[in-house]
Design an enzyme around this catalytic site. Sequence first.
Site, PDB file in Angstrom:
ATOM      1  N   ARG A  38      36.321  55.984  50.295  1.00  0.00           N
ATOM      2  CA  ARG A  38      36.374  55.660  48.675  1.00  0.00           C
ATOM      3  C   ARG A  38      36.215  56.773  47.906  1.00  0.00           C
ATOM      4  O   ARG A  38      36.368  56.832  46.919  1.00  0.00           O
ATOM      5  CB  ARG A  38      35.162  54.641  48.985  1.00  0.00           C
ATOM      6  CG  ARG A  38      35.733  53.352  49.115  1.00  0.00           C
ATOM      7  CD  ARG A  38      34.478  52.321  48.880  1.00  0.00           C
ATOM      8  NE  ARG A  38      35.052  50.876  49.196  1.00  0.00           N
ATOM      9  CZ  ARG A  38      34.418  49.803  49.350  1.00  0.00           C
ATOM     10  NH1 ARG A  38      33.002  49.818  49.320  1.00  0.00           N
ATOM     11  NH2 ARG A  38      34.969  48.609  49.495  1.00  0.00           N
ATOM     12  N   LYS A 199      37.819  31.784  56.864  1.00  0.00           N
ATOM     13  CA  LYS A 199      37.600  30.754  55.924  1.00  0.00           C
ATOM     14  C   LYS A 199      38.975  30.141  55.154  1.00  0.00           C
ATOM     15  O   LYS A 199      39.241  31.259  54.481  1.00  0.00           O
ATOM     16  CB  LYS A 199      36.517  30.764  54.941  1.00  0.00           C
ATOM     17  CG  LYS A 199      35.153  30.575  55.814  1.00  0.00           C
ATOM     18  CD  LYS A 199      33.883  31.095  54.778  1.00  0.00           C
ATOM     19  CE  LYS A 199      33.369  29.999  54.305  1.00  0.00           C
ATOM     20  NZ  LYS A 199      32.360  30.555  53.291  1.00  0.00           N
ATOM     21  N   GLY A 352      39.293  45.030  53.184  1.00  0.00           N
ATOM     22  CA  GLY A 352      38.432  44.482  54.154  1.00  0.00           C
ATOM     23  C   GLY A 352      38.522  44.429  55.589  1.00  0.00           C
ATOM     24  O   GLY A 352      39.023  45.537  56.141  1.00  0.00           O
ATOM     25  N   GLY A 375      38.035  42.041  47.999  1.00  0.00           N
ATOM     26  CA  GLY A 375      37.694  40.841  47.248  1.00  0.00           C
ATOM     27  C   GLY A 375      38.822  41.077  46.009  1.00  0.00           C
ATOM     28  O   GLY A 375      39.587  40.231  45.319  1.00  0.00           O
TER      29      GLY A 375
HETATM   30  P1  AMP Z   1      37.292  36.562  56.361  1.00  0.00           P
HETATM   31  O1  AMP Z   1      36.007  37.437  55.750  1.00  0.00           O
HETATM   32  O2  AMP Z   1      37.475  35.321  56.210  1.00  0.00           O
HETATM   33  O3  AMP Z   1      38.511  37.533  56.416  1.00  0.00           O
HETATM   34  O4  AMP Z   1      36.889  36.530  57.873  1.00  0.00           O
HETATM   35  C1  AMP Z   1      36.956  37.773  58.789  1.00  0.00           C
HETATM   36  C2  AMP Z   1      36.038  37.527  59.995  1.00  0.00           C
HETATM   37  O5  AMP Z   1      36.830  36.162  60.369  1.00  0.00           O
HETATM   38  C3  AMP Z   1      35.930  38.143  61.023  1.00  0.00           C
HETATM   39  O6  AMP Z   1      34.513  38.603  61.001  1.00  0.00           O
HETATM   40  C4  AMP Z   1      36.336  37.756  62.295  1.00  0.00           C
HETATM   41  O7  AMP Z   1      35.608  37.743  63.323  1.00  0.00           O
HETATM   42  C5  AMP Z   1      36.473  36.259  61.865  1.00  0.00           C
HETATM   43  N1  AMP Z   1      37.385  35.520  62.625  1.00  0.00           N
HETATM   44  C6  AMP Z   1      38.676  35.546  62.869  1.00  0.00           C
HETATM   45  N2  AMP Z   1      39.069  34.598  63.733  1.00  0.00           N
HETATM   46  C7  AMP Z   1      38.210  34.031  64.049  1.00  0.00           C
HETATM   47  C8  AMP Z   1      38.134  33.005  64.879  1.00  0.00           C
HETATM   48  N3  AMP Z   1      39.394  32.228  65.383  1.00  0.00           N
HETATM   49  N4  AMP Z   1      37.001  32.218  65.279  1.00  0.00           N
HETATM   50  C9  AMP Z   1      35.703  32.676  64.525  1.00  0.00           C
HETATM   51  N5  AMP Z   1      35.899  33.799  63.776  1.00  0.00           N
HETATM   52  C10 AMP Z   1      37.047  34.225  63.444  1.00  0.00           C
END
Ligand code: AMP
Length: 396
Positions: A38, A199, A352, A375
Amino acid sequence: MTYNKKGIEDIDVTGKKVLVRCDFNVPLEDGKITDDNRIVGALPTIKHLLSKKAKIILCSHMGRPKGEFNMKYTLEPVAGRLAELLGVKVTLAADVIGEDAKSKAAALKSGEILLLENVRFHKEEEKNDPDFSKELASLAEIYVNDAFGTAHRAHASTAGVADYLPAVCGYLIQKEIAVMGKALSDPKRPFVAILGGAKVSDKIGVINNLLEKVDTIIVGGGMAYTFEKATGGNIGKSLCELDKLDMAKDLLEKAKKNGVNFLLPIDTVCAKEFANEAEQAIYNTNDIPDDWMGLDIGPKTIKAFSDALKGAGTIVWNGPMGVFEFDNFANGTKAVAQAVAESGAISIIGGGDSAAAVEKFGFADKITHISTGGGASLEFLEGLELPGIACLNEKN
Ligand code: AMP
């Protein structure tokens, strides 16, 4: 959202006091910077200002000091690293709008750099308080926003201050909006989006917007199981957002209507426990036994997703394909990172975790653009207006 904002070359900064909002929110371990990307990202703008003999006042947030002076979150390590990278002295003010900042800003000479302390030492920063913005603005004659990572936040130093000064964007923001804006408004086709992560609820807006623009959408990671369940699959104890099943169905329906190819994982690497060392088994994603959960995409899916990326003109990727922090479940994310890197497409990683993944697996130098804002890039891809950019002056 398309922007036509003035940049630092559209304004005369020669000899002027210029306040630059940077994103110096770097990771620290025991007070040492572990990743200076950064800071490096802010250098082109700072070097331009140095070449114009401007009097440079930098500001940034660091961590979450919750509106109080807390030296755990001082920008001192940033001042040190910046001075090393530029080969120029960087003075750190002891405060943001206090006596020290004011007197040091007033005494600045052409080509000198002052770094204010963490703007989040004041609760007024995140409240976008007009008096605080005005005080900050009073230090300078021109405002430059170059903090893409916080451009989706309307804070005093990212937006409010622009009410009181001529306001333009720095090179980093200019590059971010040029690359992502082009992908959204005039992409080289086929245009493929890859979305993953935990999510669905975080990414519904992005999927919805991208379904108007892409030729193919690939969904992996934890969020894929909500889609799978919505179509009647058995997903065992994989991640699922039950209140988003109807939304998932609507998105699949919209894809069909818009002629967008919507790819979900065919097979899944499963475990009974959420642990790196857990026993693994591969099941079809719509037929996972009750006591198993999906933690990574399987080999058939890797092949299908990689094939979909071959010959793509533009790829946008946000979110890992599995729990890539566990080495034993990182294969899918690594394979997709490789397929993106080898695709020859204009490739954009939305910050991210996916940015961390391409770095970790050594493909970062084959990616066209790695966004510095997770974000902010998500909101940009969602088609939302970013307050830190919207507040800047329009090009004539
Ligand atoms: P996000 O912040 O929504 O982009 O999510 C990122 C996180 O999703 C990472 O820490 C991953 O470990 C988690 N993740 C990805 N696939 C899975 C899964 N199948 N089950 C649980 N966590 C997951």
